[in-house]
Design a protein around this motif. Structure first.
Motif, short mmCIF file in Angstrom:
data_model
loop_
_atom_site.label_atom_id
_atom_site.label_comp_id
_atom_site.label_asym_id
_atom_site.label_seq_id
_atom_site.Cartn_x
_atom_site.Cartn_y
_atom_site.Cartn_z
N ARG A 131 0.83 -1.20 0.00
CA ARG A 131 0.00 0.00 0.00
C ARG A 131 0.87 1.26 0.00
N ARG A 132 1.92 1.23 0.80
CA ARG A 132 2.79 2.39 0.90
C ARG A 132 3.49 2.66 -0.43
N LEU A 133 3.98 1.61 -1.10
CA LEU A 133 4.62 1.81 -2.41
C LEU A 133 3.65 2.39 -3.43
N LEU A 134 2.45 1.88 -3.45
CA LEU A 134 1.44 2.43 -4.36
C LEU A 134 1.17 3.90 -4.05
N LEU A 135 1.04 4.20 -2.78
CA LEU A 135 0.75 5.58 -2.37
C LEU A 135 1.90 6.52 -2.68
N ILE A 136 3.12 6.09 -2.41
CA ILE A 136 4.28 6.93 -2.72
C ILE A 136 4.37 7.18 -4.22
N GLY A 137 4.15 6.16 -5.03
CA GLY A 137 4.16 6.34 -6.48
C GLY A 137 3.09 7.31 -6.94
#
Length: 124
Positions: A54-60
């Motif tokens: 979730r964090r990777l998706l959000l950061i992207g």
């Protein structure tokens, strides 16, 4: 918004605290209510993706939509939670530079290096 379910609100506040790394107390208004009761009690608590995913998706998404203010919250939270270490954060910068653009990557790099530097100072 209707009267909040106290159990749902408590789950949302607990999840917010886990995701961001600091304690959240109840807040006023519908915006806070939807954030705690829906976004965190429901969406951040669903199975199927890890917090790191979730964090990777959000950061992207945040990098791609040029939102450095929110990146300044998400990057340190991911680092503090151990979801993304120094090396992974630096790789995210390099990867996103090529898809979101160099200026976006440069802003993200500043946030990443500040996060890493702050963590090292706190370790001392």
């Amino acid at each position: 918004m209707t009267t909040p379910d106290p159990g749902r609100r408590a789950r949302g506040l607990q999840r917010m605290s886990e995701v961001y790394g600091w304690e959240f107390l109840d807040g006023p208004g519908d915006f806070f209510g939807y954030t705690a009761d829906h976004l965190f009690a429901d969406i951040w608590s669903r199975p199927g993706l890890s917090d790191r995913d979730r964090r990777l998706l959000l950061i992207g998404l945040l990098a791609g939509t040029n939102q450095p203010d929110v990146l300044g919250i998400q990057v340190p939270a991911a680092h503090h939670a151990g979801e993304l270490d120094d090396e992974a954060l630096r790789e995210v910068v390099i990867f996103l530079c090529h898809y979101a653009g160099w200026p976006v990557g440069a802003r993200l790099n500043t946030i990443v290096e500040e996060t890493i530097g702050r963590a090292r100072r706190e370790e001392r």
